[in-house]
Design a protein around this motif. Sequence first.
Motif, PDB file in Angstrom:
ATOM      1  N   GLU A  37     -14.762  -7.126   1.454  1.00 22.45           N
ATOM      2  CA  GLU A  37     -13.680  -7.732   2.238  1.00 22.45           C
ATOM      3  C   GLU A  37     -13.778  -9.256   2.226  1.00 22.45           C
ATOM      4  OE1 GLU A  37     -10.970  -6.425   3.635  1.00 22.45           O
ATOM      5  OE2 GLU A  37     -11.582  -4.541   2.717  1.00 22.45           O
TER       6      GLU A  37
ATOM      7  N   GLU B  20      -7.189  -1.099   0.723  1.00 23.74           N
ATOM      8  CA  GLU B  20      -8.562  -0.997   0.230  1.00 23.74           C
ATOM      9  C   GLU B  20      -9.557  -0.933   1.385  1.00 23.74           C
ATOM     10  OE1 GLU B  20     -12.337  -3.142  -0.530  1.00 23.74           O
ATOM     11  OE2 GLU B  20     -10.553  -4.236   0.100  1.00 23.74           O
ATOM     12  N   GLY B  21      -9.326  -1.717   2.422  1.00 28.21           N
ATOM     13  CA  GLY B  21     -10.213  -1.687   3.582  1.00 28.21           C
ATOM     14  C   GLY B  21     -10.142  -0.368   4.333  1.00 28.21           C
TER      15      GLY B  21
ATOM     16  N   VAL C  80     -12.381 -10.341  -1.061  1.00 34.20           N
ATOM     17  CA  VAL C  80     -10.920 -10.234  -1.053  1.00 34.20           C
ATOM     18  C   VAL C  80     -10.304 -11.388  -0.273  1.00 34.20           C
ATOM     19  CG1 VAL C  80      -9.022  -8.835  -0.149  1.00 34.20           C
ATOM     20  CG2 VAL C  80     -10.806  -7.769  -1.488  1.00 34.20           C
TER      21      VAL C  80
ATOM     22  N   SER D  41      -4.995  -5.206  -0.011  1.00 41.58           N
ATOM     23  CA  SER D  41      -6.341  -5.392   0.540  1.00 41.58           C
ATOM     24  C   SER D  41      -6.526  -4.598   1.830  1.00 41.58           C
ATOM     25  CB  SER D  41      -6.620  -6.870   0.764  1.00 41.58           C
ATOM     26  OG  SER D  41      -5.770  -7.386   1.762  1.00 41.58           O
TER      27      SER D  41
END
Length: 96
Positions: free
Chosen positions: A35, A69-70, A38, A66
């Motif tokens: 993270e 993705e998290g 990102v 993002s």
Amino acid sequence: MLIYSINFFIFMYFSGLIVFCLKCNHLLLMLLSLEFIVLTLYVGLMLFILTFMYESYFLMIFLTMSVCEGALGLSLLVLMVRSFGNDYFKSLSVLW
């Protein structure tokens, strides 16, 4: 001013990569470093887009991806903790 911000961006990106490579035992630390990477990529894209005065719609798409993705990483972390009891990669074994 732009040179300092680019150097700061490069320093942040490589420090995130170093933490990602060194802390490969815990899934939570790997997710946090991903993270961070990102977010530094987002800052770099924002610097690039604002410098050359391009449209900033891509930043919203990047933030959306993002967040996805998290959320996927957190769901894998919760699944791993519920099934194995911790987030160590060494506790994973295909043989059991």
